[in-house]
Scaffold this motif. Structure first.
Motif, short mmCIF file in Angstrom:
data_model
loop_
_atom_site.label_atom_id
_atom_site.label_comp_id
_atom_site.label_asym_id
_atom_site.label_seq_id
_atom_site.Cartn_x
_atom_site.Cartn_y
_atom_site.Cartn_z
N THR A 229 64.31 42.77 22.29
CA THR A 229 63.74 41.27 21.90
C THR A 229 62.72 41.51 20.71
O THR A 229 62.76 40.86 19.97
CB THR A 229 62.77 40.68 23.22
OG1 THR A 229 61.50 41.48 23.43
CG2 THR A 229 63.80 40.38 24.36
N SER A 230 61.85 42.64 20.63
CA SER A 230 61.12 42.91 19.41
C SER A 230 62.29 43.43 18.45
O SER A 230 61.90 42.96 17.15
CB SER A 230 60.32 44.12 19.82
OG SER A 230 59.21 43.64 20.67
N VAL A 231 63.32 44.13 18.65
CA VAL A 231 64.30 44.20 17.64
C VAL A 231 64.90 43.12 17.05
O VAL A 231 64.94 42.82 15.83
CB VAL A 231 65.37 45.15 18.47
CG1 VAL A 231 66.87 45.41 17.38
CG2 VAL A 231 64.96 46.51 18.73
N ARG A 232 65.40 42.23 17.98
CA ARG A 232 65.93 40.95 17.46
C ARG A 232 65.03 39.83 16.96
O ARG A 232 65.41 39.51 15.59
CB ARG A 232 66.41 40.16 18.79
CG ARG A 232 67.72 40.72 19.38
CD ARG A 232 68.00 39.92 20.76
NE ARG A 232 67.81 38.52 20.72
CZ ARG A 232 68.90 37.62 20.39
NH1 ARG A 232 69.81 38.24 19.64
NH2 ARG A 232 68.66 36.35 20.19
N ILE B 175 73.44 41.45 17.17
CA ILE B 175 73.55 42.94 16.60
C ILE B 175 74.59 43.70 17.45
O ILE B 175 74.46 43.98 18.35
CB ILE B 175 71.93 43.62 16.86
CG1 ILE B 175 70.92 42.50 16.03
CG2 ILE B 175 72.00 44.80 16.06
CD1 ILE B 175 69.60 42.91 16.11
N ALA B 176 75.46 44.07 16.42
CA ALA B 176 76.84 45.12 17.11
C ALA B 176 76.98 45.95 15.99
O ALA B 176 76.67 45.75 14.72
CB ALA B 176 77.89 43.95 17.37
N PRO B 177 77.88 47.02 16.46
CA PRO B 177 78.37 47.82 15.55
C PRO B 177 79.02 47.13 14.10
O PRO B 177 79.67 46.18 14.27
CB PRO B 177 79.64 48.41 16.10
CG PRO B 177 79.11 48.49 17.55
CD PRO B 177 78.14 47.21 17.71
N GLY B 178 78.56 47.50 13.06
CA GLY B 178 78.65 47.15 11.54
C GLY B 178 77.55 46.52 11.10
O GLY B 178 77.56 46.04 9.90
N TYR B 179 76.44 46.33 12.04
CA TYR B 179 75.32 45.79 11.57
C TYR B 179 74.47 46.85 10.73
O TYR B 179 74.44 47.80 11.19
CB TYR B 179 74.22 45.25 12.83
CG TYR B 179 73.26 44.57 12.24
CD1 TYR B 179 72.92 43.08 11.99
CD2 TYR B 179 72.02 45.27 12.45
CE1 TYR B 179 71.68 42.74 11.51
CE2 TYR B 179 70.86 44.59 12.07
CZ TYR B 179 70.64 43.61 11.49
OH TYR B 179 69.47 42.92 11.26
N LYS B 180 73.65 46.30 9.69
CA LYS B 180 72.74 47.21 9.24
C LYS B 180 71.36 46.78 9.39
O LYS B 180 70.85 45.80 8.96
CB LYS B 180 72.83 47.12 7.76
CG LYS B 180 72.09 47.86 6.64
CD LYS B 180 72.19 47.44 5.23
CE LYS B 180 70.87 48.14 4.54
NZ LYS B 180 70.89 47.62 3.07
N TYR B 181 70.43 47.89 10.00
CA TYR B 181 69.26 47.33 10.41
C TYR B 181 68.39 47.50 9.10
O TYR B 181 68.67 48.38 8.39
CB TYR B 181 68.80 48.60 11.37
CG TYR B 181 69.10 48.32 12.79
CD1 TYR B 181 68.28 47.70 13.76
CD2 TYR B 181 70.61 48.77 13.34
CE1 TYR B 181 68.61 47.23 14.79
CE2 TYR B 181 70.78 48.43 14.46
CZ TYR B 181 69.91 47.89 15.47
OH TYR B 181 69.97 47.50 16.57
N HIS B 182 67.38 46.72 9.24
CA HIS B 182 66.39 46.40 7.92
C HIS B 182 65.17 46.85 8.13
O HIS B 182 64.40 47.28 7.23
CB HIS B 182 66.63 44.98 7.44
CG HIS B 182 67.92 44.61 7.10
ND1 HIS B 182 68.53 44.80 5.83
CD2 HIS B 182 68.83 43.88 7.58
CE1 HIS B 182 69.54 44.31 5.61
NE2 HIS B 182 69.84 43.58 6.81
N ILE B 183 64.46 46.70 9.46
CA ILE B 183 63.25 47.03 9.65
C ILE B 183 63.21 48.08 10.86
O ILE B 183 61.99 48.76 10.67
CB ILE B 183 62.33 45.68 9.97
CG1 ILE B 183 62.38 44.63 8.79
CG2 ILE B 183 61.02 45.90 10.41
CD1 ILE B 183 61.73 43.30 9.20
#
Length: 446
Positions: free
Chosen positions: A299-302, A386-394
């Motif tokens: 939930t913090s990730v989202r 958030i699924a494969p192909g997503y680029k994490y930013h933070i």
């Protein structure tokens, strides 16, 4: 990769029933912690977590608190018509197991506030409010209001529920009560804490404590941010002693978190909306840490990753306002500013928008948006998937439990550490880790 065409069957694994933790351990921080870092897997006790974290880093926790969201009502039993008797099948259907003549049991499950729409304002309301709800056994509730009595300090009061409309797959229910109590006090008295359905047991008194994080503050969730259940005051003190900063966000977890992916590819899955609130100082602290953070729980990730896209939306709005001003359309600009355009993050925004804006630029744009509106807290909502192909930013590290097969949360983990999720889950299954909400946890570093 076209993320929408990911086949959910590729994110399956065998989870035996006996690996699902039905209850937590007596000591929260004595649970097991799997560590995936540098491509290697190891294990330790959760209370050792602070020693594994980089000194001077920033951890972000979700401070939401689970509400007693299950409300049970009994419909009035069928009454015989004047001068006649009930039909035999009506009588049979209205009898309980102890042969007392009772009406059908109706469960109303609170999802999110409808009027007032703001959580804290709704919880503070006295006398009446409405919520969007799921209704169990709704076929037995065809018309009229439901009523139940409750007691506080030997005084009797009544709570009524009335359907006033539909809202997608839920129903809007108006509640009225005759006590000088807030709605928060009412549901604390008559409601039941909703533990996850996969526990296959009834809520027990102990769940009121064990299914809340020790740092929970803001009421609104119908499920706990379970990675946080492992933290104790001792672990938090050790984190502080190491010079690791802590910040909090609020994401109210919805019932949709348990909704399975039923479509063959994830493009056919509709993510649920969840409401978030983030203080200005939290965004400033993330910026001070070069736009990076350790997320406690999905939930913090989202929430953190949604902040980036909220910043992208704020940046686009600002550019649009500047273009309008250059074109001499000041009236439209002022109208847009007064309406405070929504920063809601749509489900597929990360895969359809230009992600070239840096994290620092996006968060700075978000702070500017808040400045122009005089806001200390940003309130918004997110449907981000958030699924494969997503680029994490933070998010740079993630503390998380072990999730259900073929779930959006498992997709989120896979997006973070790639195909190594297979190795992590194989290790957990073969080394007696406990799974799901009351189970053990992991620290993942891609």
């Amino acid at each position: 990769m076209d993320t929408k065409h990911i086949q959910i069957r590729d994110y399956d694994y065998a989870l035996p029933e006996d690996r699902i933790a039905k209850f937590p351990l007596p000591e929260r921080d004595s649970s097991k912690l799997l560590v995936y870092e540098g491509g290697k897997i190891s294990e330790t006790q959760f209370r050792s977590l602070p020693s594994l974290l980089p000194e001077g880093s920033l951890m972000v926790f979700n401070n939401t608190r689970v509400i007693q969201a299950r409300l049970h009502f009994r419909k009035k039993p069928p009454q015989p018509p004047l001068g006649g008797d009930l039909r035999a099948e009506e009588i049979a259907n209205s009898k309980s197991s102890n042969s007392q003549c009772l009406g059908a049991l109706i469960e109303i499950f609170l999802l999110e506030p409808a009027n007032p729409v703001e959580y804290q304002e709704n919880f503070a309301r006295k006398g009446s409010c409405s919520w969007y709800c799921l209704v169990g056994n709704s076929k037995k509730w065809k018309e009229g209001a439901l009523t139940r009595e409750f007691k506080i300090q030997n005084s009797k009061f009544k709570l009524t529920a009335e359907r006033i409309g539909t809202h997608g797959t839920s129903q809007e229910i108006r509640f009225n009560w005759d006590a000088n109590l807030t709605f928060a006090e009412v549901i604390d008295t008559v409601g039941e804490l909703p533990i996850p359905p996969y526990l296959n047991r009834k809520t027990e008194e102990s769940d009121k404590t064990t299914y809340q994080t020790v740092y929970s503050k803001i009421k609104g969730s119908v499920a706990a941010p379970t990675a946080g259940l492992h933290f104790t005051k001792r672990v938090l003190a050790d984190i502080d002693a190491k010079g690791i900063e802590r910040e909090e966000v609020t994401l109210h977890v919805g019932a949709g978190t348990f909704r399975p992916v039923k479509s063959e590819d994830i493009g056919g899955h509709d993510m649920h909306t969840e409401h978030i609130a983030v203080h200005r100082h939290t965004i400033e602290r993330i910026l001070a840490h070069n736009g990076e953070a350790i997320a406690v729980g999905t939930t913090s990730v989202r929430t953190l990753e949604s902040l980036y896209y909220m910043g992208v939306l704020a940046w686009q709005m600002k550019n649009e306002e500047l273009r309008m001003k250059n074109d001499g359309r000041d009236e439209i600009v002022n109208c847009k500013l007064s309406n405070c355009q929504s920063l809601h993050v749509p489900q597929w925004m990360p895969y359809e928008y230009d992600n070239s804006l840096s994290t620092i630029e996006a968060l700075t744009a978000l702070l500017r948006y808040m400045d122009e509106r005089g806001e200390e807290v940003i309130h918004s909502s997110t449907q981000i998937i958030i699924a494969p192909g997503y680029k994490y930013h933070i998010v740079r590290r993630m503390i998380t439990n072990f999730h259900q097969p073929q779930s959006t949360l498992l997709l989120l983990v896979s997006a973070f550490i790639g195909d190594a999720w297979h190795d992590v889950y194989d290790y957990a299954l073969s080394h007696d880790f406990r799974f799901l909400s009351y189970g053990d946890s992991s620290m993942l570093v891609p």
